[in-house]
Motif scaffolding. Structure first.
Motif, mmCIF file in Angstrom:
data_model
loop_
_atom_site.group_PDB
_atom_site.id
_atom_site.type_symbol
_atom_site.label_atom_id
_atom_site.label_comp_id
_atom_site.label_asym_id
_atom_site.label_seq_id
_atom_site.Cartn_x
_atom_site.Cartn_y
_atom_site.Cartn_z
ATOM 1 N N ALA A 1 0.838 -1.203 0.000
ATOM 2 C CA ALA A 1 0.000 0.000 0.000
ATOM 3 C C ALA A 1 0.870 1.250 0.000
ATOM 4 O O ALA A 1 0.621 2.206 -0.756
ATOM 5 C CB ALA A 1 -0.916 -0.009 1.223
ATOM 6 N N TYR A 2 1.910 1.238 0.831
ATOM 7 C CA TYR A 2 2.824 2.382 0.888
ATOM 8 C C TYR A 2 3.502 2.601 -0.460
ATOM 9 O O TYR A 2 3.559 3.731 -0.966
ATOM 10 C CB TYR A 2 3.886 2.152 1.973
ATOM 11 N N GLU A 3 4.004 1.544 -1.064
ATOM 12 C CA GLU A 3 4.729 1.669 -2.333
ATOM 13 C C GLU A 3 3.818 2.118 -3.472
ATOM 14 O O GLU A 3 4.227 2.899 -4.333
ATOM 15 C CB GLU A 3 5.409 0.343 -2.668
ATOM 16 N N LEU B 1 -5.767 4.123 6.631
ATOM 17 C CA LEU B 1 -4.964 2.909 6.421
ATOM 18 C C LEU B 1 -3.713 2.880 7.289
ATOM 19 O O LEU B 1 -2.778 2.141 6.978
ATOM 20 C CB LEU B 1 -4.582 2.795 4.942
ATOM 21 N N GLU B 2 -3.699 3.641 8.340
ATOM 22 C CA GLU B 2 -2.549 3.615 9.243
ATOM 23 C C GLU B 2 -2.377 2.202 9.804
ATOM 24 O O GLU B 2 -3.333 1.556 10.219
ATOM 25 C CB GLU B 2 -2.776 4.605 10.392
ATOM 26 N N ARG C 1 0.891 -3.924 3.577
ATOM 27 C CA ARG C 1 0.021 -4.930 2.962
ATOM 28 C C ARG C 1 -0.034 -4.736 1.452
ATOM 29 O O ARG C 1 -0.134 -3.620 0.965
ATOM 30 C CB ARG C 1 -1.383 -4.852 3.539
ATOM 31 N N ARG C 2 0.020 -5.854 0.730
ATOM 32 C CA ARG C 2 -0.155 -5.808 -0.715
ATOM 33 C C ARG C 2 -1.650 -5.769 -1.047
ATOM 34 O O ARG C 2 -2.485 -6.091 -0.199
ATOM 35 C CB ARG C 2 0.501 -7.015 -1.369
ATOM 36 N N PRO C 3 -2.013 -5.419 -2.283
ATOM 37 C CA PRO C 3 -3.430 -5.339 -2.650
ATOM 38 C C PRO C 3 -4.231 -6.603 -2.343
ATOM 39 O O PRO C 3 -5.389 -6.502 -1.934
ATOM 40 C CB PRO C 3 -3.375 -5.052 -4.150
ATOM 41 N N ASP C 4 -3.621 -7.788 -2.532
ATOM 42 C CA ASP C 4 -4.375 -9.021 -2.272
ATOM 43 C C ASP C 4 -4.608 -9.269 -0.778
ATOM 44 O O ASP C 4 -5.318 -10.199 -0.403
ATOM 45 C CB ASP C 4 -3.698 -10.234 -2.922
ATOM 46 N N GLY D 1 -12.547 -1.913 -0.686
ATOM 47 C CA GLY D 1 -12.601 -0.544 -0.191
ATOM 48 C C GLY D 1 -11.244 -0.030 0.251
ATOM 49 O O GLY D 1 -10.909 1.142 0.025
ATOM 50 N N GLN D 2 -10.455 -0.903 0.869
ATOM 51 C CA GLN D 2 -9.101 -0.505 1.290
ATOM 52 C C GLN D 2 -8.199 -0.252 0.082
ATOM 53 O O GLN D 2 -7.396 0.682 0.079
ATOM 54 C CB GLN D 2 -8.505 -1.578 2.204
ATOM 55 N N GLN D 3 -8.353 -1.078 -0.960
ATOM 56 C CA GLN D 3 -7.582 -0.846 -2.187
ATOM 57 C C GLN D 3 -7.937 0.507 -2.806
ATOM 58 O O GLN D 3 -7.064 1.245 -3.276
ATOM 59 C CB GLN D 3 -7.839 -1.965 -3.192
ATOM 60 N N GLN D 4 -9.233 0.841 -2.789
ATOM 61 C CA GLN D 4 -9.633 2.129 -3.350
ATOM 62 C C GLN D 4 -9.099 3.288 -2.507
ATOM 63 O O GLN D 4 -8.763 4.353 -3.045
ATOM 64 C CB GLN D 4 -11.161 2.200 -3.471
ATOM 65 N N ARG D 5 -8.942 3.081 -1.211
ATOM 66 C CA ARG D 5 -8.337 4.120 -0.360
ATOM 67 C C ARG D 5 -6.876 4.333 -0.728
ATOM 68 O O ARG D 5 -6.396 5.474 -0.739
ATOM 69 C CB ARG D 5 -8.448 3.717 1.114
#
Length: 241
Positions: A104-106, A135-136, A141-144, A149-153
């Motif tokens: 997520a960070y990358e 998302l703190e 975490r990777r997308p999978d 909803g978290q991926q869209q964030r």
């Protein structure tokens, strides 16, 4: 004094379908000011996604002018358009478009890395954004390993990391449930209000139209209704649903 971020003047866009020519936009005129939270709506085939593609320098008009911050996009080279998309336009897609091998960070950091922003500055910016979008603690975490909803964030954080002139959100709530859609809209409204981020949505989701402060309804490639809402007023969705 208002500041125009986007100006479309007399824009048409024709597509070839076999031997036929289909006109997706028919002399579209549209101006978006800095700080707007606006939804372009309309039935399927109305031209809303075509308009977003032109504004995002992903496509070129058949005729007319598309200006971003006063710059005519039609005169730009392929490389210039690529740099413009990287530096001045944020994108949020319904399919998220995250890199599956990146965290997520990358993913959120990727545009800043391409721009050559120093590491310490990138880290400070991205960590603050991931906190802002809720998302703190999920930075690694990777997308999978994330929900839709978290991926869209993550996609929203990536879109605004470089402080673009505008964020183009194409059906950003299409692939999430109602509760998640409302939370995503809460986040985008907060970013608009607190950071002054300009959002332009392409949607037929009534939830987005309800939140938008301006609703531009397209029918057959033209503006059918352009309605700026007063405080507390809901959208007149009409044929947009």
């Amino acid at each position: 004094m208002s500041e125009n971020v986007i100006e479309l003047t007399g824009v048409t866009r024709d597509y070839k379908q076999g031997t036929l020519s289909v006109r997706a936009l028919r002399g579209l005129d549209l101006t978006i000011e800095k700080g707007e939270f606006t939804a372009i709506c309309g039935p399927s085939g109305s031209g809303k996604s075509t308009a977003l593609n032109l504004i995002g320098a992903l496509d070129s008009p058949t005729s007319g002018r598309v200006l971003l911050e006063g710059q005519d996009l039609s005169g730009l080279s392929k490389k210039q358009r690529s740099h413009l998309r990287r530096d001045r336009i944020g994108f949020v897609f319904q399919s998220y478009n995250l890199m599956p091998v990146l965290t997520a960070y990358e993913n959120a950091e990727s545009v800043l890395a391409l721009q050559g922003v120093p590491l310490a500055e990138r880290r400070a910016t991205v960590m603050a954004l991931l906190k802002d979008v809720g998302l703190e603690g999920m930075e690694d975490r990777r997308p999978d390993q994330l929900s839709g909803g978290q991926q869209q964030r993550v996609a929203i954080a990536r879109a605004i990391a470089s402080e673009p002139a505008v964020v183009l959100a194409d059906e950003p709530t299409a692939n999430v449930d109602s509760a998640t859609a409302e939370k995503l809209l809460d986040i985008m409204e907060k970013l608009n209000r607190e950071r002054g981020v300009t959002f332009l949505f392409s949607t037929h989701d009534p939830r987005v139209m309800k939140r938008a402060r301006r609703v531009v309804n397209l029918v057959d490639g033209r503006v059918d209704d352009d309605h700026r809402k007063e405080s507390g007023e809901e959208a007149r969705v009409g044929d947009s649903q």
